[in-house]
Write a protein that holds these residues in place. Structure first.
Motif, PDB file in Angstrom:
ATOM      1  N   ARG A  13       0.906  -1.254   0.096  1.00 28.79           N
ATOM      2  CA  ARG A  13      -0.214   0.054   0.000  1.00 28.79           C
ATOM      3  C   ARG A  13       0.613   1.412  -0.033  1.00 28.79           C
ATOM      4  N   ILE A  14       1.931   1.180   0.798  1.00 24.23           N
ATOM      5  CA  ILE A  14       2.808   2.257   0.690  1.00 24.23           C
ATOM      6  C   ILE A  14       3.555   2.566  -0.626  1.00 24.23           C
ATOM      7  N   ALA A  15       3.906   1.438  -1.056  1.00 27.40           N
ATOM      8  CA  ALA A  15       4.536   1.535  -2.355  1.00 27.40           C
ATOM      9  C   ALA A  15       3.755   2.192  -3.322  1.00 27.40           C
ATOM     10  N   GLN A  16       2.318   1.921  -3.418  1.00 29.32           N
ATOM     11  CA  GLN A  16       1.331   2.286  -4.434  1.00 29.32           C
ATOM     12  C   GLN A  16       1.344   3.923  -4.120  1.00 29.32           C
ATOM     13  N   LEU A  17       1.372   4.493  -3.037  1.00 26.28           N
ATOM     14  CA  LEU A  17       1.427   5.859  -2.497  1.00 26.28           C
ATOM     15  C   LEU A  17       2.642   6.575  -3.225  1.00 26.28           C
ATOM     16  N   TYR A  18       3.700   5.736  -3.184  1.00 31.25           N
ATOM     17  CA  TYR A  18       4.999   6.281  -3.947  1.00 31.25           C
ATOM     18  C   TYR A  18       5.059   6.281  -5.293  1.00 31.25           C
ATOM     19  N   TYR A  19       4.326   5.177  -5.857  1.00 31.83           N
ATOM     20  CA  TYR A  19       4.261   5.167  -7.443  1.00 31.83           C
ATOM     21  C   TYR A  19       3.321   6.228  -7.844  1.00 31.83           C
ATOM     22  N   ASN A  20       2.025   6.417  -7.092  1.00 29.03           N
ATOM     23  CA  ASN A  20       1.113   7.576  -7.341  1.00 29.03           C
ATOM     24  C   ASN A  20       1.693   8.896  -7.650  1.00 29.03           C
ATOM     25  N   ARG A  21       2.619   9.284  -6.288  1.00 24.46           N
ATOM     26  CA  ARG A  21       3.352  10.595  -6.247  1.00 24.46           C
ATOM     27  C   ARG A  21       4.312  10.676  -7.247  1.00 24.46           C
ATOM     28  N   GLY A  22       4.744   9.335  -7.627  1.00 20.78           N
ATOM     29  CA  GLY A  22       5.791   9.424  -8.594  1.00 20.78           C
ATOM     30  C   GLY A  22       5.141   9.914 -10.047  1.00 20.78           C
ATOM     31  N   MET A  23       3.909   9.272 -10.385  1.00 20.76           N
ATOM     32  CA  MET A  23       3.226   9.736 -11.680  1.00 20.76           C
ATOM     33  C   MET A  23       2.893  11.173 -11.431  1.00 20.76           C
ATOM     34  N   VAL A  24       2.646  11.772 -10.559  1.00 24.26           N
ATOM     35  CA  VAL A  24       2.341  13.123 -10.341  1.00 24.26           C
ATOM     36  C   VAL A  24       3.509  14.163 -10.602  1.00 24.26           C
ATOM     37  N   TRP A  25       4.585  13.686  -9.885  1.00 25.81           N
ATOM     38  CA  TRP A  25       5.882  14.307 -10.338  1.00 25.81           C
ATOM     39  C   TRP A  25       6.119  14.112 -11.929  1.00 25.81           C
TER      40      TRP A  25
END
Length: 146
Positions: A13-25
């Motif tokens: 779940r935390i990994a998914q949050l990093y991924y989502n933020r990465g997509m925003v970046w």
């Protein structure tokens, strides 16, 4: 979903949050920050194909030269192909782009042809795949437009 004793579900779940933020970046053209977040997502959940997929694509096709890294792109794209048993056209397409970025156009052409042969890939991608194949045949890497 149950939480297991060693926190694997929490990590995913935390990994998914990093991924989502990465997509925003990446959407905001903050590529270095995106790479950092994708790397962290992979560290936390190394079996998620989409994490490898997005990082490889960014490293292979980023419009900013300083961000591109063909060698690393090949590494992450190869992992995505391994995780899909070398049968997913989208992953093969990214591996082709990674090889092209590394200047290995014969390999790029080979994997793009394999991607085009995947009967399961979305037909809307077919023209994009063909276009990239022509780039590689002309010994040109593919770049995302800015």
């Amino acid at each position: 979903e149950e939480q297991d004793s060693d926190g694997i579900l929490a990590d995913a779940r935390i990994a998914q949050l990093y991924y989502n933020r990465g997509m925003v970046w990446v959407e905001g053209k903050q590529y270095i920050e995106g790479i950092r977040d994708f790397d962290e997502a992979i560290r936390l959940d190394p079996k998620d194909i989409s994490f490898h997929h997005e990082l490889a694509w960014l490293l292979a096709t980023c419009p900013e030269e300083k961000v591109r890294d063909g060698r690393r792109a090949i590494q992450f794209a190869t992992t995505a192909c391994q995780l899909t048993n070398w049968k997913d056209g989208d992953q093969l397409d990214i591996l082709a782009a990674a090889y092209a970025e590394a200047g290995q156009f014969k390999e790029a052409e080979r994997y793009e042809i394999e991607a085009l042969a995947d009967p399961a890939f979305e037909w809307c991608n077919w023209n994009s795949f063909r276009e990239r194949l022509e780039h590689y045949r002309q010994k040109k890497p593919f770049r995302e437009s800015t």
